[in-house]
Design an enzyme around this catalytic site. Structure first.
Site, PDB file in Angstrom:
ATOM      1  N   LYS A 120      -6.280  91.733  65.985  1.00 18.08           N
ATOM      2  CA  LYS A 120      -6.520  93.183  66.077  1.00 18.08           C
ATOM      3  C   LYS A 120      -6.223  93.636  67.488  1.00 18.08           C
ATOM      4  O   LYS A 120      -6.337  92.853  68.436  1.00 18.08           O
ATOM      5  CB  LYS A 120      -7.987  93.493  65.752  1.00 18.08           C
ATOM      6  CG  LYS A 120      -8.232  94.926  65.324  1.00 18.08           C
ATOM      7  CD  LYS A 120      -7.902  95.081  63.863  1.00 18.08           C
ATOM      8  CE  LYS A 120      -8.262  96.416  63.309  1.00 18.08           C
ATOM      9  NZ  LYS A 120      -8.216  96.378  61.842  1.00 18.08           N
TER      10      LYS A 120
HETATM   11  N1  GLU Z   1      -5.504  98.090  59.893  1.00 21.22           N
HETATM   12  C1  GLU Z   1      -5.470  97.639  58.532  1.00 21.22           C
HETATM   13  C2  GLU Z   1      -6.663  96.736  58.239  1.00 21.22           C
HETATM   14  O1  GLU Z   1      -7.671  96.799  58.895  1.00 21.22           O
HETATM   15  C3  GLU Z   1      -4.140  97.001  58.167  1.00 21.22           C
HETATM   16  C4  GLU Z   1      -3.759  95.792  58.951  1.00 21.22           C
HETATM   17  C5  GLU Z   1      -2.352  95.306  58.683  1.00 21.22           C
HETATM   18  O2  GLU Z   1      -1.690  95.837  57.820  1.00 21.22           O
HETATM   19  O3  GLU Z   1      -1.940  94.392  59.386  1.00 21.22           O
HETATM   20  O4  GLU Z   1      -6.671  95.995  57.294  1.00 21.22           O
END
Ligand code: GLU
Length: 437
Positions: A120
């Protein structure tokens, strides 16, 4: 300051352990570990991220001044494949929160069977205070600063709270400029014109709705009171953005009465069901629900307390806590956001018989279609939206089934069952790969 208790004592974790989100993720992992009798050596490794990068991101603002923002990229676990997870622009982002969110990505990717790890990123900034040009400068400089740890085989960012496909286009362009050729696989959630996938924008909200439908069927099969997901069903959605707005529209199209939705400006309510297409048109023109007068205005707290069949918190973490959980009356709670229900609140809801669809399952549609986007890009072979949606539905159905089977066999809560599903696959993979050196 608390510390993370591990299998062989206590690891002082002052670096990671400062946010509620991280502490909740570790508590939920610990609960799953104890129910599934996980080897403490594996639990020990999963409680902390593999790696984190903190960067300063200077930009020249429109008024000529230079401001420096703090940015992060955390890679929690990459046993199953490259890191995967969004980039968040939010004024409260910090290292610990990003680490907690990265941990949730590890469990999410593992649970739904993707060959991806958890990561993240985030920048501590209020995105509403930046112009488009400042957004671009921030995203491009951040990309340069974290450039050495991302890449199509290493770690693949995507949109999250406060960012969208345009941010991914800037990120892809910056990364590609630095190498001299187009590298679309470095991010997902890109615009379709530059290698994005059809159906990616809608995928998270769509997945939320699939899991609500599966939950209703599962409860009915168990002889429990269950909504039919038709005109007799009432729904309230906290958050009317990339996830909540899509879920609201899909549920409206299924005939449900979406009685309330909300954003930062507060909520709108109609006991007979809102006209969702109309509210969406309004928000596309005005950016917020502020001033929408075709429905009654309510506060976000009032929305969470509505007597509805389904409540979907789709905005941000920590909205249902031990302080307000006693007001929540919904029967099914669908965690469209990451971590919207704290561990204490979750326990209180499960004790009164509510059915929780945990975040790592409920909002996994986004990362599932991100994976499809990555695969399509690597093969240079693109699928129709129908194919994308059909494959998404299949992956979500299998994941839902896996979680309820674990819930039934361990007789545990849905959150614990979802984490067990994710951790079990990781446990096997980590053992097979062994510990280096
Ligand atoms: N931000 C989204 C999540 O928390 C998508 C993450 C992604 O597609 O890599 O799942």
């Amino acid at each position: 300051m608390s510390s993370v208790t591990t299998g062989k004592g206590s690891l002082s974790s002052h670096l990671w352990d400062t946010s509620d989100l991280y502490r909740n993720a570790v508590m939920q992992l610990s609960e799953a570990a104890s129910v599934m009798k996980l080897d403490p050596n594996i639990a020990e490794r999963l409680k902390v991220p593999k790696r984190a990068l903190i960067v300063s991101v200077p930009i020249r603002c429109d008024d000529g001044t230079i401001r420096v923002f703090e940015g992060y990229r955390v890679q929690h676990n990459m046993t199953l494949g490259p890191g995967k997870g969004g980039i968040r622009f939010h004024h409260e982002v910090n290292l610990s929160e990003v680490a907690g969110l990265a941990m949730l990505m590890t469990f999410k990717c593992s649970l739904v069977g993707l060959p991806l790890g958890g990561a993240k990123g985030g920048i501590r900034v209020d995105p509403s205070q930046l112009s488009r040009q400042e957004h671009q400068a921030l995203m491009r400089r951040y990309t340069t600063e974290i450039n050495m740890i991302i890449g199509p085989d290493k770690d693949i960012p995507a949109p999250d709270v406060g960012t969208d496909s345009q941010h991914m286009a800037w990120m892809m362009d910056t990364y590609s400029q630095e190498r001299g050729f187009a590298i679309p696989g470095v991010v997902t959630g890109k615009p379709v014109e530059i290698g994005g996938s059809l159906g990616r924008n809608e995928s998270t909200g769509r997945g939320v709705v699939y899991t609500i439908q599966h939950a209703a069927k599962y409860l009915a099969a168990k002889g429990k009171p269950a909504p039919k997901i038709d005109s007799s069903t009432t729904v309230a959605i906290h958050g009317f953005g990339k996830v909540g707005a899509v879920a609201a529209l899909e549920l409206y199209q299924l005939g449900c009465k979406v009685v309330a939705v909300s954003d930062v400006s507060g909520g709108i309510y109609n006991k007979n069901g809102l006209n969702i297409p109309h509210a969406l048109e309004y928000i596309n023109r005005n950016r917020t629900l502020e001033g929408y007068n075709e429905a009654e205005r309510i506060s976000n707290e009032e929305l969470l307390a509505l007597q509805v069949d389904v409540l979907a918190p789709c905005a941000i973490d920590g909205v249902i806590t031990e302080k307000n959980v006693h007001t929540v009356k919904a029967q099914i709670l669908a965690e469209g956001a990451n971590g919207p229900i704290t561990t204490e609140a979750l326990k209180a809801l499960e004790d009164r018989g509510a059915f929780i669809i945990p975040d790592v399952l409920c909002n996994a549609g986004g990362v599932i279609v991100s994976y499809f986007e990555w695969v399509q890009g690597l093969q240079n072979f693109f699928w129709s939206e129908r194919e994308v949606n059909a494959k998404l539905a299949e992956v979500m159905e299998n994941a839902f089934k896996k979680v309820v089977d674990i819930r039934d066999s361990y007789n545990c809560g849905m959150k614990t069952a979802a984490l067990i599903a994710g951790v079990d696959r990781l446990d096997k993979a980590m053992r097979l790969r062994g510990l280096f050196p």
